[in-house]
Design an enzyme around this catalytic site. Structure first.
Site, PDB file in Angstrom:
ATOM      1  N   ASP A  18      30.058  21.637  44.621  1.00  0.00           N
ATOM      2  CA  ASP A  18      30.435  22.471  43.496  1.00  0.00           C
ATOM      3  C   ASP A  18      30.293  21.645  42.215  1.00  0.00           C
ATOM      4  O   ASP A  18      30.964  20.628  42.049  1.00  0.00           O
ATOM      5  CB  ASP A  18      31.878  22.935  43.693  1.00  0.00           C
ATOM      6  N   THR A  76      27.843  26.765  37.977  1.00  0.00           N
ATOM      7  CA  THR A  76      28.245  25.571  37.241  1.00  0.00           C
ATOM      8  C   THR A  76      27.195  24.480  37.349  1.00  0.00           C
ATOM      9  O   THR A  76      27.027  23.688  36.437  1.00  0.00           O
ATOM     10  CB  THR A  76      29.581  25.036  37.776  1.00  0.00           C
ATOM     11  N   THR A  77      26.507  24.440  38.475  1.00  0.00           N
ATOM     12  CA  THR A  77      25.470  23.433  38.630  1.00  0.00           C
ATOM     13  C   THR A  77      24.248  23.839  37.808  1.00  0.00           C
ATOM     14  O   THR A  77      23.658  23.015  37.101  1.00  0.00           O
ATOM     15  CB  THR A  77      25.059  23.300  40.108  1.00  0.00           C
ATOM     16  N   ASP A 124      34.787  30.499  44.498  1.00  0.00           N
ATOM     17  CA  ASP A 124      33.464  30.926  44.052  1.00  0.00           C
ATOM     18  C   ASP A 124      33.181  32.358  44.485  1.00  0.00           C
ATOM     19  O   ASP A 124      32.737  33.181  43.692  1.00  0.00           O
ATOM     20  CB  ASP A 124      32.380  30.006  44.649  1.00  0.00           C
TER      21      ASP A 124
END
Lengths: 536, 528
Positions: free
Chosen positions: A69, A102-103, A400
């Site tokens: 994450d 987020t990545t 998530d």
């Protein structure tokens, strides 16, 4: 050293440049910043997508976290560089806003900066590059609006939602149990969702965990879980349809706050006090009983004798319940929080459908599960996992998945994933760039190239030949003008993301583009970095 | 690594390892841990001495994988994952803690070879997952279930207990202890509440003298001058102060102006205590057990009334006692009619070695029992307790899931065979990973042979041939004779749950470690 001269020609120093102060200026400063940002982005690059690799992080205390994450990785890396911190903030804000991607946002920002670097080498002014990026970003988001589709589901037909959550979960630790986990998430979201207003209050979904047991034991509790047990080991462990009294006064001898003392100087007084103490306890318990309460939840402790009296009166009780939980319970059961025994009346009681004490395996931990409360839709996902590491990772994965479901409830406009949206935007930006004259033309082209970094990384992480797969998909998108074609990460044999059920919400994608462009702009505008050196 | 340190992204003292380096570091760490415990596997496994860092430098001698791993300090993050996995195995099923680590280590060793052949870790993981699914279904298929026949089921349990104990210190007396453990478990009648089995360790005597007691034994003393033996006991279990019983209300304190008044109040206090004791005795009891201290005065009064008073049973003890005796824990004594008293047939003081203990027999709850372990030294007793605990856990699992498989590497050979067949049908690089999985499975029986000083290659090859020739062969490693032997005849059985958990946890751990391509270590916290 910055020097200036006054009207008499005497030099004076504007910024004292000591030995210990480090300073970088001009293009050098921009390049140093880009370098730092790129390093952070490169760490995350290999975690992108369903086949992304994990990172193993060792905290200062030696605990190990394994996750893919993005937000968590960056948070735990303890980045010290200021520009690096900007990237951390970037992924955090994506996490707060959307909870997913987020990545991706960090990888995109890294790619944008990387391409800006080569433009800088061509002698372009950083601000012009930033402007070009802005224009390109606008084109890209407009394109997103053009290619978006609607995703249909209803409260009865949750299958599409479950499938979506399964896609999110498949890359995580819980991959083995993606179906039940996805169902739990969807049910939790729908339980608290307001479908008319299209709103989901995530605060109402609590994710609690307890180390031990199996992942399979994870379940959805339609109520509240508190980490407490009944005050007396012999109280009934399973209550149904109970009236709940919530007290914030202790079952203990009163301790007035004003200074006081009672002197005992005769035997009579001693006897009288003894009697008073006894009646005080009986009285307290009797009041609770008289009000019709069947369960007492108290913020404070119980005296041994009071505890036994409660047991004796068949009045199960819970002690030492925290303030937040007391409030949540009061809201859920509809009970009033009562600060004094005297004020306890029947109409201040709340109601709960079932209160159960759960024990866990060989360890002696116990928890209370309160379900069937009339007022609140609060739900708790109760996670079990072999150890803390797995437990935390499950919690993150569930978070998530919950966010994905929530975003779909909020706005069911979607674009397809697997890099399909990025490729389509890249094509649109390229086309728009050709109509622009001036330096921005190059910046827009760079933006288009940077967008393709996402599918490129996806293909690379999935073990596909990156350039071949990307160009193949790009060519097909151009020929068929089909924006649903992406990289086939899961090796299913089709590039059509509609069939693979891989999609992302439009808001999420837009947010990624906006945030990445903004951070990029901010970093490009820095031309002087001054920092005092560390203390010796 | 070099990059991030140069540009000062991370804190001073932090480090980052990427790609191949990271993978290498985790392989090395994990394999090292696996090799550490490897030599304890199997009936001829060796023990380890663990010396604690703390004061006294206590020594533990054990061959229990979880205990070893819990006690060593590892710095390698991947090694920590394996330590965790063995802890989980311990919590879940209680046995197979070494097997799971060795298996995960073997999987990683094989994976390392594959990575060197340029197979992507994700492909390896995909292969391992499919192989694991295949192995699990085979394991389910070859397990058998004798629950319907109590006599056979008991024989199964005995065999399982013996197999588990054979690798431990209790191996000499395994017959004795296996019986002990099975008796204890069967008393639970499937409730699986290991709490009800109380293990007391007393040094002295030999392991052979350990015994199972059907009652409940409390490691406390009976008050002076009170009866040492009570038949048909009516017991009050209480949690109440029996020392001074001060007044807790209104911040009261005693303030007097003459000696006479002090005496008065003292008398009143005594009277209060007397009254309390009278009330307690009025419950019609002949045994009183309190969680808190009992002072001399009440103790004497109890003695006068012929009531046995036991003080200072700790909280655990009180709860267990209340459960076993069927009474409630009482703190006020005003209504004797509504209080539920505990009962038992006989309370007596017994001697074990040099210590006197209180023995409750004929208790209401038939489930409870106490195992008293005797042995020459505390080390032996500790290890014996651990072994017995393992055996009890495994038996408990078997009682709840009655499926059983043979031991001695039999299930591994069968699974390896099935996985290899699957690999031969699978196209692509995944097949390589599956073959590696099969090899890792066979490494378990090979390790058992190695530890026993046997020719592992020869025996495993023989086993493979035997299973290849006959579809439902029952051949496994016979450590005693040093050859392949019929597991059913030798009575080497294992719990299905344990084997399944080893398979799943081991694969999971290997997967977690394989997925890592980057290790970031934060700067250690400064200790002031």
């Amino acid at each position: 050293m910055s020097l200036a001269f006054d009207e008499y020609g005497r030099p004076f120093i504007i910024l004292r440049e000591q030995e210990r102060k480090s300073r970088v200026k001009g293009i050098e400063a921009v390049k140093a910043s880009i370098m730092a940002a790129k390093t952070v982005a490169r760490t995350l690059r290999s975690s992108l997508g369903p086949k992304g690799m994990d990172k193993m992080l060792q905290s200062p205390d030696g605990d190990v976290t394994i996750t893919n994450d993005g937000a968590t990785i960056l948070e735990m890396m303890e980045v010290e560089n200021q520009i690096g911190k900007l990237m951390v903030e970037l992924s955090k804000s994506q996490d707060h806003e959307i909870g997913d991607g987020t990545t991706g946002v960090v990888v995109l920002a890294g790619a944008l900066l990387e391409h800006a670097e080569s433009l800088l080498d061509m002698g372009m002014h950083p601000l012009r590059i930033a402007e070009g990026y802005e224009m390109a970003c606008k084109v890209a988001t407009e394109n997103l609006d053009n290619i978006k589709t609607r995703f249909e589901f209803s409260r009865e037909d949750i299958e599409p939602l479950v499938k979506t959550c399964m896609t999110t979960l498949s890359s995580k630790v819980v991959g083995r149990l993606k179906r039940p986990m996805a169902e739990i998430c969807v049910k939790a979201v729908l339980a608290v969702a307001d479908l008319e207003r299209r709103d989901v209050n995530l605060d109402l979904i609590k994710v609690e965990g307890k180390v031990g047991g199996k992942m399979e034991d994870t379940r959805l509790v339609e109520g509240i879980v508190i980490d407490k047990e009944f005050s007396h080991p012999q109280m009934p462990k399973d209550l149904r349809d109970v009236k709940v009294a919530i007290l914030t006064c202790p079952f203990e001898p009163p301790k007035p706050k004003t200074k006081h003392k009672v002197d005992i100087d005769t035997v009579e007084k001693f006897e009288a006090l003894r009697e008073a103490e006894r009646t005080y306890f009986t009285d307290m318990v009797q009041r609770c009983k008289d009000s019709g309460a069947q369960l007492v939840i108290c913020q404070w402790g119980f005296d041994d004798e009071a505890n036994h009296l409660l047991m004796h009166q068949n009045l199960p009780a819970v002690r030492w319940v925290g303030g937040v939980e007391i409030e949540l319970l009061a809201m859920a059961t509809g009970a009033r929080i009562v600060p004094r025994f005297q004020e306890l009346t029947a109409d201040k009681l709340g109601f709960a459908g079932s209160v159960k004490e759960l024990g866990f395996g060989t360890t002696k931990d116990k928890m209370l599960v309160i379900e069937g409360c009339p007022n609140l839709k609060a739900v708790t996902i109760f996670v079990r996992g072999g150890n803390r590491m797995v437990l935390d990772e499950i919690k993150r994965s569930l978070h998530d998945a919950i966010c994905v479901a929530r975003n779909l409830v909020r706005d069911n406009a979607i674009v397809y994933g697997g890099g399909a949206a990025e490729i389509s935007c890249a094509l649109a930006v390229e086309e728009a760039a050709d109509k622009v004259t001036g330096v921005e033309h190059y910046a827009m082209r760079a933006f288009s190239d940077a967008l393709q970094a996402v599918p490129l990384a996806l293909a690379e992480n999935s073990g596909l030949p990156p350039i071949e797969s990307l160009t193949a998909v790009k060519k097909r998108q151009l020929e068929e003008s089909n924006p649903y074609l992406g990289i086939d990460c899961n090796d299913t044999g089709t590039n059509d993301m509609r069939e693979q059920n891989v999609f992302e919400t439009v808001i999420g994608k837009k947010q990624q583009l906006f945030l990445a462009t903004q951070v990029c702009k901010m970093i490009l505008k820095i031309d002087d970095v001054i920092k005092p050196s560390d203390f010796e | 690594m070099a990059l991030s340190q140069q540009s000062g992204i991370l804190q001073q003292g932090a480090s980052e390892e990427r790609g191949e380096n990271a993978r290498m570091a985790s392989f090395v760490g994990a394999v090292a841990v696996a090799d550490l415990v490897k030599s304890t596997l199997g009936p001829k496994g060796m023990d380890k001495i663990l010396q604690s860092m703390g004061r006294g430098q206590e020594v533990t001698i054990t061959n229990d994988g979880a205990t070893i791993l819990k006690s060593i300090y590892v710095d390698n993050p991947a090694a920590k994952v394996l330590v965790d996995i063995s802890k989980v195995q311990d919590d879940e099923v209680g046995d197979g803690t070494t097997s799971v680590v060795v298996f995960a280590g073997e999987l990683l060793r094989e994976a390392e070879l594959l990575v060197n052949q340029k197979v992507h870790p994700m492909t390896i993981i995909a292969g391992y997952r499919e192989a694991c699914d295949c192995a699990r279904s085979v394991l389910e298929l070859i397990s058998f279930n004798n629950r319907s026949d109590p006599a056979l089921f008991r024989a199964d349990l005995l065999n399982i207990a013996k197999t588990t104990l054979s690798s431990k210190i209790l191996t000499v007396d395994k017959e004795h202890f296996a019986n002990l453990a099975v008796d204890a478990i069967l008393r639970l009648k499937g409730s699986g509440n290991l709490e009800a089995i109380h293990i007391i360790k007393k040094t002295g005597g030999t392991l052979q003298e350990s015994f199972l007691d059907e009652g409940f034994i409390l490691d406390k003393k009976i008050g002076v001058g009170q009866p040492k033996r009570i038949e048909d006991a009516r017991i009050l279990v209480a949690n109440t102060p029996m020392d001074t019983d001060k007044i807790k209300i209104y911040g009261a304190r005693v303030r007097v102006d003459s000696m006479a008044k002090v005496a008065d109040i003292e008398a009143a206090e005594k009277e209060k205590m007397r009254e309390k004791v009278r009330k307690i005795i009025d419950h019609g009891i002949n045994c009183f057990i309190n969680r808190q201290l009992i002072y001399n005065l009440p103790e004497e009064m109890f003695a006068d009334a012929g009531v046995m008073a036991i003080e200072h049973a700790d909280f655990d003890g009180i709860e267990r006692l209340a459960l076993v005796l069927g009474g409630e824990i009482v703190s006020t004594f005003d209504n004797p009619d509504t209080v539920k008293l505990g009962h038992c047939k006989l309370i007596e003081e017994i001697m074990i070695g040099e210590d006197r203990l209180i023995h409750f027999s004929g208790v209401a709850l038939g489930e409870a029992c106490t195992i008293v372990l005797r042995g020459a030294s505390t080390h032996i007793l500790d290890e014996a307790e651990r072994s017995l605990h393992d055996a009890l856990c495994v038996l408990k699992e078997t009682v709840s899931d009655a499926r059983v498989v043979f031991g001695g590497g039999w299930p591994e050979i069968r699974m390896a065979k099935a996985v290899e067949e699957l690999a031969s049908r699978t196209p692509g690089k995944k097949a390589l990973a599956m073959e590696a999985f099969a090899r890792a499975l066979r490494a378990l029986p090979a390790t058992i042979c190695d530890n026993a000083g046997l020719d592992s290659a020869e025996i495993v090859a023989n086993l493979k041939a035997a299973h290849g020739a006959e579809a439902d062969s029952r051949m496994g490693v016979d450590v005693v004779r040093g050859e392949a032997g019929d597991m059913a005849e030798l009575g080497i059985y294992e719990s299905f749950r344990v084997r399944q958990q080893v398979l799943l946890s081991g694969t999971e751990a290997a997967e977690i470690i394989l997925r890592v391509d980057d290790i970031i270590k934060c700067a250690p916290r400064k200790r002031g």
